[in-house]
Design a protein around this motif. Structure first.
Motif, mmCIF file in Angstrom:
data_model
loop_
_atom_site.group_PDB
_atom_site.id
_atom_site.type_symbol
_atom_site.label_atom_id
_atom_site.label_comp_id
_atom_site.label_asym_id
_atom_site.label_seq_id
_atom_site.Cartn_x
_atom_site.Cartn_y
_atom_site.Cartn_z
ATOM 1 N N GLY A 1 66.271 86.816 89.786
ATOM 2 C CA GLY A 1 67.488 86.288 90.380
ATOM 3 C C GLY A 1 68.220 85.376 89.446
ATOM 4 O O GLY A 1 68.294 85.615 88.257
ATOM 5 N N ARG A 2 68.761 84.269 89.969
ATOM 6 C CA ARG A 2 69.612 83.423 89.148
ATOM 7 C C ARG A 2 69.174 81.977 89.248
ATOM 8 O O ARG A 2 68.522 81.564 90.191
ATOM 9 N N SER A 3 69.548 81.192 88.272
ATOM 10 C CA SER A 3 69.322 79.758 88.338
ATOM 11 C C SER A 3 70.356 79.053 87.495
ATOM 12 O O SER A 3 70.962 79.640 86.604
ATOM 13 N N PRO B 1 69.253 86.386 94.637
ATOM 14 C CA PRO B 1 67.834 86.098 94.734
ATOM 15 C C PRO B 1 67.011 87.372 94.720
ATOM 16 O O PRO B 1 67.392 88.381 95.293
ATOM 17 N N THR C 1 59.816 81.051 91.414
ATOM 18 C CA THR C 1 60.982 80.628 92.184
ATOM 19 C C THR C 1 61.707 81.888 92.660
ATOM 20 O O THR C 1 61.408 82.991 92.227
ATOM 21 N N CYS D 1 64.471 82.578 91.764
ATOM 22 C CA CYS D 1 65.396 82.877 90.664
ATOM 23 C C CYS D 1 64.674 83.363 89.422
ATOM 24 O O CYS D 1 65.272 83.466 88.358
ATOM 25 N N CYS E 1 67.815 76.424 91.937
ATOM 26 C CA CYS E 1 67.774 77.830 92.318
ATOM 27 C C CYS E 1 68.485 78.007 93.661
ATOM 28 O O CYS E 1 67.978 77.551 94.690
ATOM 29 N N GLY F 1 68.718 80.680 95.362
ATOM 30 C CA GLY F 1 67.989 81.616 96.202
ATOM 31 C C GLY F 1 67.050 80.962 97.189
ATOM 32 O O GLY F 1 66.866 81.451 98.310
#
Length: 287
Positions: free
Chosen positions: A25-27, A58, A117, A119, A131, A133
């Motif tokens: 996912g992303r962070s 996420p 996580t 992310c 994060c 998500g």
């Protein structure tokens, strides 16, 4: 910074000593630019793709983790982090309430090495990050030692600024700002994505300043030299300063967090009046 004796948040999760894992996912982290510049990795992905991570969603759970636990009562640094987190809660809750909304308190996770996580696999080398998500701030407390060793910044308030910056990303997320940024980023060029990331980071700096203003008004937390130490921290982690340190040249189109001067300026804007309207980096004609 005056913090001892103030309320500590119950929203701190201690994963130190537990095993790592991974998601996708992303962070958004204050330390990600360091990784890109030093040619390391963040969340197990090549530094060149860090910005694209910011626009992802996420991911799916890939591993299990130990049950959440509280930090030990005699851990002074963990108590400091919990106190700062509580202070951000006490500032943002009434700000959201006054605007007719409810503030969703984020969790703050202490970890060592790596941790799963929503992310991706959080890594110590990335520095603190947020994060979206799972709506959690992640930090390895060794980052404070990095601040002392690499950036020559050691004050409690400078450390609190780092936490408040990540909480600022949480404010952006639950306010819907990040969704709008993600939409704007889709289909754009890497240069455009970088420019949006700079505005996101500078706004989080401004939000950190807003927190400091209100916390000081309510609890008189600031002592002589505190603001200067936070400004020094903001200056030390500007894209231009980090690029000069790591590669000797500055490449503005690759900036994702803003220059030292910009980071200082937007933190100052937040702390001067504590007004959210002063933090609209997306409408600013000049950053």
């Amino acid at each position: 910074m005056k913090w001892e004796g103030n309320r500590e948040s119950d929203n701190v999760e201690d994963r130190r000593g537990s095993g790592g894992g991974g998601f996708g996912g992303r962070s958004i982290g204050i330390g990600t630019i360091v990784i890109a510049l030093l040619g390391s990795y963040f969340l197990g992905i090549n530094p060149a793709t860090i910005i694209s991570l910011l626009s992802g969603g996420p991911g799916q759970l890939q591993s299990q983790q130990a049950p959440a636990q509280r930090p030990p009562a005699d851990d002074q640094t963990a108590r400091f982090v919990a106190t700062v987190l509580a202070d951000t809660e006490d500032v943002w809750t009434p700000i959201f309430r006054d605007s007719g909304a409810s503030y969703i308190k984020p969790k703050l996770v202490l970890f060592s090495g790596q941790t799963p996580t929503a992310c991706g696999t959080g890594d110590t080398a990335a520095g603190p990050f947020y994060c979206p998500g799972d709506q959690k701030v992640y930090i390895d407390l060794e980052f404070f030692q990095t601040m002392r060793d690499r950036f020559r910044v050691s004050s409690n308030f400078a450390q609190a600024y780092v936490i408040a910056h990540e909480v600022g990303h949480h404010v952006q997320h639950i306010s819907g700002i990040m969704d709008k940024v993600d939409q704007a980023r889709r289909g754009g060029t890497q240069k455009q994505a970088n420019a949006l990331s700079v505005k996101v980071e500078l706004q989080a700096d401004c939000f950190a300043g807003v927190w400091a203003y209100h916390a000081n008004q309510a609890r008189s937390i600031l002592e002589d030299g505190d603001v200067e130490s936070a400004l020094k921290a903001a200056s030390a982690i500007g894209d231009d300063a980090l690029q000069k340190q790591s590669q000797g040249v500055v490449v503005p189109d690759s900036f994702t967090h803003g220059t030292s001067a910009q980071r200082v300026r937007w933190f100052q804007r937040g702390i001067q009046r504590g007004q959210l309207n002063d933090c609209n980096t997306f409408a600013a004609q000049q950053l």
